[in-house]
Design a protein around this motif. Structure first.
Motif, PDB file in Angstrom:
ATOM      1  N   SER A 242       0.841  -1.215   0.000  1.00  0.00           N
ATOM      2  CA  SER A 242       0.000   0.000   0.000  1.00  0.00           C
ATOM      3  C   SER A 242       0.863   1.247   0.000  1.00  0.00           C
ATOM      4  N   SER A 246       0.887   3.899  -2.937  1.00  0.00           N
ATOM      5  CA  SER A 246       0.512   5.288  -2.638  1.00  0.00           C
ATOM      6  C   SER A 246       1.558   6.263  -3.153  1.00  0.00           C
ATOM      7  N   LYS A 247       2.822   5.850  -3.146  1.00  0.00           N
ATOM      8  CA  LYS A 247       3.868   6.706  -3.748  1.00  0.00           C
ATOM      9  C   LYS A 247       3.571   6.895  -5.227  1.00  0.00           C
ATOM     10  N   LEU A 249       0.644   6.586  -6.676  1.00  0.00           N
ATOM     11  CA  LEU A 249      -0.592   7.371  -6.824  1.00  0.00           C
ATOM     12  C   LEU A 249      -0.281   8.854  -6.680  1.00  0.00           C
ATOM     13  N   LYS A 250       0.565   9.160  -5.699  1.00  0.00           N
ATOM     14  CA  LYS A 250       0.944  10.569  -5.499  1.00  0.00           C
ATOM     15  C   LYS A 250       1.637  11.110  -6.761  1.00  0.00           C
ATOM     16  N   VAL A 257      -5.250   9.303  -0.265  1.00  0.00           N
ATOM     17  CA  VAL A 257      -5.529   7.867  -0.210  1.00  0.00           C
ATOM     18  C   VAL A 257      -6.378   7.614   1.039  1.00  0.00           C
ATOM     19  N   VAL A 259      -7.748   5.037   3.476  1.00  0.00           N
ATOM     20  CA  VAL A 259      -7.181   3.722   3.791  1.00  0.00           C
ATOM     21  C   VAL A 259      -8.125   2.865   4.634  1.00  0.00           C
ATOM     22  N   VAL A 284       0.670   4.907   5.579  1.00  0.00           N
ATOM     23  CA  VAL A 284       0.619   5.427   4.197  1.00  0.00           C
ATOM     24  C   VAL A 284       0.979   6.906   4.198  1.00  0.00           C
ATOM     25  N   LYS A 285       0.405   7.650   5.143  1.00  0.00           N
ATOM     26  CA  LYS A 285       0.664   9.102   5.175  1.00  0.00           C
ATOM     27  C   LYS A 285       2.151   9.387   5.406  1.00  0.00           C
ATOM     28  N   ALA A 288       4.542   7.298   2.605  1.00  0.00           N
ATOM     29  CA  ALA A 288       4.410   7.656   1.179  1.00  0.00           C
ATOM     30  C   ALA A 288       4.308   9.164   0.988  1.00  0.00           C
ATOM     31  N   THR A 292      -3.938  11.363   3.818  1.00  0.00           N
ATOM     32  CA  THR A 292      -4.761  10.157   3.954  1.00  0.00           C
ATOM     33  C   THR A 292      -6.076  10.445   4.669  1.00  0.00           C
TER      34      THR A 292
END
Ligand SMILES: Cc1cc2nc3c(=O)[nH]c(=O)nc-3n(C[C@H](O)[C@H](O)[C@H](O)COP(=O)(O)O)c2cc1C
Length: 353
Positions: A242, A246-247, A249-250, A257, A259, A284-285, A288, A292
């Protein structure tokens, strides 16, 4: 409270951090929104939520979970959705989003029992590989590369309709074991072509959808993606995946994202407790470097505030709590003494500070 501070994604300013999480209402016919949806979503706008995200909405008929799910594959549906959007914009300070979804192998289910129905009552389900979610279910049709490209196009067209209807936020549903998640996970995707195998190949379908949706939106719409941070299964999709996703996606202009977790593997144990998915949003926050949304068993303003204060998430998604209390934001603001939108028609009932 930080909960009542604004946040901006592209040009979209949310007045507070409270989000109505997408929730299927199984109340549509032919994918059409109706008076129920108008009142249901309109009430949450009057209740002061910073953002309302409409339930999983099928980008094509087979993309619905059940035949009672909402759809956005034709202009009639988009026109009816616009009525909800216009009300929210005209009578509240909330922003409004829509979750674009495809159920894949989890489609053709009964709205009453959740179990798969026959092809005659439902439809032939589709998936990256011939693996049903539950052993009792039919083997899904395996998508050809051409069919995958058509689905990417379905997401693009749905995004176009959502923009034309006036939505402020588009959320791509890549969680809970639905079609995009089925591609991401090595347990449901055993393809050997460019859409299976390596992490990059399994993420290709989602990345193509992200780029297709981004080609239709402007700085006046934000793009969110909901993922399952983990699927709680050995050799399955994990939080490290994830973070890596997410990296990417950014880097591809996704703004946030959202989550969540689970949904792809039948029979796993989910460690349910208050805020159980918050550590995933936090990972994730902070790993990445993308904003979030935290979701899952968040029920009080104090709990939400702690998540924001600790820097574990930027938005707080409420699902069941905001079903119980459409006025969650308004009431929490009264208790904390913060400002929040309140319908002017109701001012005579507002408690004095
Ligand atoms: C009635 C209901 C319908 C839901 N439908 C969706 C949906 O359409 N899309 C989605 O991503 N999650 C859906 N969910 C999951 C919620 O958005 C949320 O992630 C989950 O309920 C955990 O949050 P909560 O503890 O605040 O309820 C649904 C949940 C409920 C209770």
């Amino acid at each position: 409270m930080k909960l009542f501070t604004p946040i901006t994604f592209r040009n979209v300013e949310l007045k507070n951090r409270i989000v109505m999480s997408p929730m299927c209402m199984y109340s549509s016919e032919d994918g059409m929104p109706n008076d129920f949806h108008f009142v249901h979503y309109g009430s949450r706008a009057q209740g002061g939520a910073g953002l309302i995200i409409l339930e999983a909405t099928g980008v094509e008929p087979r993309g619905r979970i059940t035949n009672k799910c909402l759809g956005i594959w034709n202009d009639e549906q988009a026109a009816a959705l616009k009525k909800i959007v216009d009300f929210v914009h005209q009578h509240s300070e909330s922003k409004i989003g829509i979750q674009l979804a495809h159920a894949g192998r989890k489609g053709s289910a009964s709205a009453e029992t959740g179990r798969q129905v026959s092809i005659e009552e439902g439809w032939e389900t589709i998936a990256p590989s011939p693996i049903p979610f539950h052993p009792s279910e039919r083997i899904p049709h395996v998508l050809s590369v051409q069919e995958i490209k058509t689905l990417v196009e379905d997401f693009r067209k749905a995004a176009r309709r959502a923009v034309d209807a006036g939505f402020d936020v588009l959320e791509i549903h890549a969680a809970h074991g639905y079609l995009i998640h089925q591609f991401l996970s090595p347990l449901s995707n055993t393809r050997t072509d460019e859409y299976g195998g390596s992490f990059e190949n399994r993420a290709r379908f989602l990345m193509e959808i992200v780029n297709a949706v981004n080609s239709e939106i402007t700085e006046n719409q934000a793009l969110f993606v909901r993922i399952s941070g983990t699927e709680y299964a050995e050799n399955g999709w994990e939080i490290s995946d994830s973070v890596e996703l997410s990296k990417a996606l950014k880097a591809n202009n996704v703004d946030l994202v959202d989550v969540s977790s689970g949904g792809n593997i039948n029979g796993v144990t989910i460690p349910l407790r208050p805020g159980y998915q918050v550590p995933l949003a936090d990972d994730v926050k902070n790993s990445a470097g993308i904003e979030t949304g935290a979701v899952g068993l968040i029920t009080t303003a104090g709990q939400a505030e702690e998540i924001l204060e600790k820097g574990q998430g930027d938005l707080i998604f409420l699902a069941r709590e905001i079903l119980r209390n459409p006025y969650f934001a308004v009431q929490a603001s009264w208790e904390s003494g913060d400002d929040c939108f309140y319908p002017h028609q109701y001012l005579r009932a507002k408690p004095t500070k």
